[in-house]
Design an enzyme around this catalytic site. Structure first.
Site, PDB file in Angstrom:
ATOM      1  N   MET A  27       0.645  -1.247   0.332  1.00  0.00           N
ATOM      2  CA  MET A  27      -0.329   0.058  -0.256  1.00  0.00           C
ATOM      3  C   MET A  27       0.841   1.571   0.500  1.00  0.00           C
ATOM      4  O   MET A  27       0.376   2.187   0.449  1.00  0.00           O
ATOM      5  CB  MET A  27      -0.307   0.358   1.363  1.00  0.00           C
ATOM      6  CG  MET A  27      -1.750  -1.168   1.287  1.00  0.00           C
ATOM      7  SD  MET A  27      -3.620  -0.827   1.826  1.00  0.00           S
ATOM      8  CE  MET A  27      -2.459  -0.829   3.563  1.00  0.00           C
ATOM      9  N   GLY A  28       2.020   0.599  -0.422  1.00  0.00           N
ATOM     10  CA  GLY A  28       3.235   2.012  -0.747  1.00  0.00           C
ATOM     11  C   GLY A  28       3.142   2.862   0.833  1.00  0.00           C
ATOM     12  O   GLY A  28       3.250   2.203   1.817  1.00  0.00           O
ATOM     13  N   LEU A  30       6.746   3.224   1.324  1.00  0.00           N
ATOM     14  CA  LEU A  30       8.039   1.957   1.677  1.00  0.00           C
ATOM     15  C   LEU A  30       8.878   2.432   2.804  1.00  0.00           C
ATOM     16  O   LEU A  30       9.201   3.920   2.991  1.00  0.00           O
ATOM     17  CB  LEU A  30       8.504   1.317   0.201  1.00  0.00           C
ATOM     18  CG  LEU A  30       7.368   0.707  -0.701  1.00  0.00           C
ATOM     19  CD1 LEU A  30       8.176   0.658  -2.224  1.00  0.00           C
ATOM     20  CD2 LEU A  30       6.151   0.111  -0.826  1.00  0.00           C
ATOM     21  N   HIS A  31       9.001   1.008   3.654  1.00  0.00           N
ATOM     22  CA  HIS A  31       9.900   1.239   4.529  1.00  0.00           C
ATOM     23  C   HIS A  31      10.697  -0.495   4.265  1.00  0.00           C
ATOM     24  O   HIS A  31      10.812  -1.090   3.700  1.00  0.00           O
ATOM     25  CB  HIS A  31       9.526   1.373   5.704  1.00  0.00           C
ATOM     26  CG  HIS A  31       8.394   0.378   6.478  1.00  0.00           C
ATOM     27  ND1 HIS A  31       9.060  -1.188   6.366  1.00  0.00           N
ATOM     28  CD2 HIS A  31       6.920   0.755   6.292  1.00  0.00           C
ATOM     29  CE1 HIS A  31       7.419  -1.458   6.531  1.00  0.00           C
ATOM     30  NE2 HIS A  31       6.913  -0.823   6.141  1.00  0.00           N
ATOM     31  N   HIS A  34       8.939  -3.523   3.729  1.00  0.00           N
ATOM     32  CA  HIS A  34       8.827  -3.279   1.923  1.00  0.00           C
ATOM     33  C   HIS A  34       9.902  -3.983   1.561  1.00  0.00           C
ATOM     34  O   HIS A  34       9.876  -4.918   0.861  1.00  0.00           O
ATOM     35  CB  HIS A  34       7.843  -2.144   1.688  1.00  0.00           C
ATOM     36  CG  HIS A  34       7.138  -2.434   2.408  1.00  0.00           C
ATOM     37  ND1 HIS A  34       6.992  -0.810   3.012  1.00  0.00           N
ATOM     38  CD2 HIS A  34       5.427  -2.620   2.406  1.00  0.00           C
ATOM     39  CE1 HIS A  34       5.527  -0.687   3.393  1.00  0.00           C
ATOM     40  NE2 HIS A  34       4.687  -1.700   3.217  1.00  0.00           N
ATOM     41  N   GLN A  58     -10.385  -2.540   2.532  1.00  0.00           N
ATOM     42  CA  GLN A  58      -9.875  -3.046   4.007  1.00  0.00           C
ATOM     43  C   GLN A  58      -9.311  -1.796   4.998  1.00  0.00           C
ATOM     44  O   GLN A  58      -9.204  -2.233   5.943  1.00  0.00           O
ATOM     45  CB  GLN A  58      -8.409  -3.945   3.471  1.00  0.00           C
ATOM     46  CG  GLN A  58      -7.545  -2.663   3.344  1.00  0.00           C
ATOM     47  CD  GLN A  58      -6.196  -3.545   3.142  1.00  0.00           C
ATOM     48  OE1 GLN A  58      -6.340  -3.988   1.818  1.00  0.00           O
ATOM     49  NE2 GLN A  58      -4.721  -3.928   3.638  1.00  0.00           N
ATOM     50  N   GLN A 145       5.282 -11.087   7.763  1.00  0.00           N
ATOM     51  CA  GLN A 145       4.522 -11.948   8.850  1.00  0.00           C
ATOM     52  C   GLN A 145       4.681 -11.350   9.813  1.00  0.00           C
ATOM     53  O   GLN A 145       4.475 -11.635  10.646  1.00  0.00           O
ATOM     54  CB  GLN A 145       5.793 -12.698   8.943  1.00  0.00           C
ATOM     55  CG  GLN A 145       5.212 -14.028  10.259  1.00  0.00           C
ATOM     56  CD  GLN A 145       4.797 -15.230   9.969  1.00  0.00           C
ATOM     57  OE1 GLN A 145       4.853 -14.897   8.777  1.00  0.00           O
ATOM     58  NE2 GLN A 145       3.991 -15.186  11.044  1.00  0.00           N
ATOM     59  N   ARG A 184       2.792   2.315   9.466  1.00  0.00           N
ATOM     60  CA  ARG A 184       1.801   3.554  10.234  1.00  0.00           C
ATOM     61  C   ARG A 184       2.593   4.224  11.612  1.00  0.00           C
ATOM     62  O   ARG A 184       2.382   4.841  12.037  1.00  0.00           O
ATOM     63  CB  ARG A 184       0.568   3.158  11.259  1.00  0.00           C
ATOM     64  CG  ARG A 184      -0.272   2.404  10.565  1.00  0.00           C
ATOM     65  CD  ARG A 184      -0.727   1.190  10.968  1.00  0.00           C
ATOM     66  NE  ARG A 184      -2.957   1.455  10.627  1.00  0.00           N
ATOM     67  CZ  ARG A 184      -2.714   0.700   9.672  1.00  0.00           C
ATOM     68  NH1 ARG A 184      -1.910   0.012   9.244  1.00  0.00           N
ATOM     69  NH2 ARG A 184      -4.084   0.059   8.837  1.00  0.00           N
TER      70      ARG A 184
END
Ligand code: PAF
Length: 278
Positions: A27-28, A30-31, A34, A58, A145, A184
């Site tokens: 969902m972009g 990125l860290h 990802h 979602q 995970q 987040r």
């Protein structure tokens, strides 16, 4: 790196990719988490496709969707640097054309934990992931995970719908103090960021107790509850010690267990988990 938006452009670009093809759905914003998925994908596949789509269906809370961080240009630079072959950034209209009314809903495995606390969440995830799979036609797909139940739901869906795709779960990427990486985390102020390490501390305490011989589910849940409750900025959404195969809560751990947490730090909801191995 090819960047596409429409389905036609995606299909055309997909034809030019050498197989096997991997997908990393995101969902972009990125860290490193990802990027660890992308690196794992690059090791296993000849071509890597990354999708970036903040999937509205979602999010069970409108405000959560509104504050979800976005920075596509930065994401593209990171992906280019990792040697990704194709990035698909569909619009809402591509994923949910006007009059959309077909959904994918996974059964029991989607009901507890996140499914119970975020009604409709996994219906949105399963629907969008099945659309990504259908459009991209990958042989392998990579998921983090950290979203352990999401991995279980997607594996179930892949089996049930006979998608010829291998689902790979990549271990959780963590900050130095143990906080699981998440898009987040940027919503945490400095004080909340310090407090957020409590999730990892609670999981570690449970693991130490388990390694010391504790096999009682309630005892482990209570131990985590005490640690979280001692942090004034934290409030518990759920705490679980469950059978990894069906996510049902365990009274006694006979073989493995998935311990997982969803905790609000201020207004930000964070999740984390670990597997207690046999
Ligand atoms: O894990 C995520 O980022 C999302 O749930 C996913 C798999 C990209 C579907 O929107």
């Amino acid at each position: 790196m090819i960047r596409v938006e429409s389905l036609n452009d995606l299909w055309q670009a997909r034809e030019s990719l050498d197989e096997p093809v991997a997908i990393v759905p995101t969902m972009g914003f990125l860290h490193e988490g990802h990027l660890s998925l992308v690196r794992a994908a690059k090791k296993r596949a000849t071509s890597v496709v990354v999708s970036i789509f903040v999937n509205p269906t979602q999010f069970n809370q409108e405000t959560d969707l509104e504050v979800y961080p976005r920075d596509v240009e930065r994401d593209l630079a990171l992906l280019e640097n990792e040697g990704v072959d194709l990035v698909w950034i569909p619009t809402n209209e591509v994923m949910y054309p006007p009059g959309f009314q077909t959904w994918v809903e996974v059964g029991e495995i989607a009901n507890p934990l996140e499914g119970e606390k975020r009604p409709g969440h996994f219906k949105g995830v399963a629907t969008v992931v099945s659309k990504l799979f259908t459009a991209v036609q990958p042989q392998i797909a990579f998921f983090g995970q950290k979203d352990a139940q999401q991995v279980a739901v997607i594996k179930q869906m892949t089996r049930d719908l006979n998608f010829p795709i291998e689902i790979v779960a990549v271990p959780i990427a963590r900050e130095n103090d143990g906080l699981a990486m998440s898009s987040r985390n940027v919503n945490l102020n400095p004080e909340e960021r310090d407090a957020s390490v409590v999730l990892y501390q609670a999981l570690q305490a449970a693991k130490i107790a388990y390694d010391g011989g504790e096999r009682n589910g309630d005892a482990l849940r209570l131990l985590m509850k005490e640690i979280i409750s001692a942090q004034p900025l934290a409030s518990i959404d759920y705490m679980s010690c469950a059978d990894p195969s069906n996510l049902q809560e365990l009274e006694v751990i006979a073989s493995e267990a998935l311990i997982s947490l969803a905790i609000y730090i201020g207004k930000t909801r964070l999740i984390d988990n670990l597997i207690l191995e046999k």
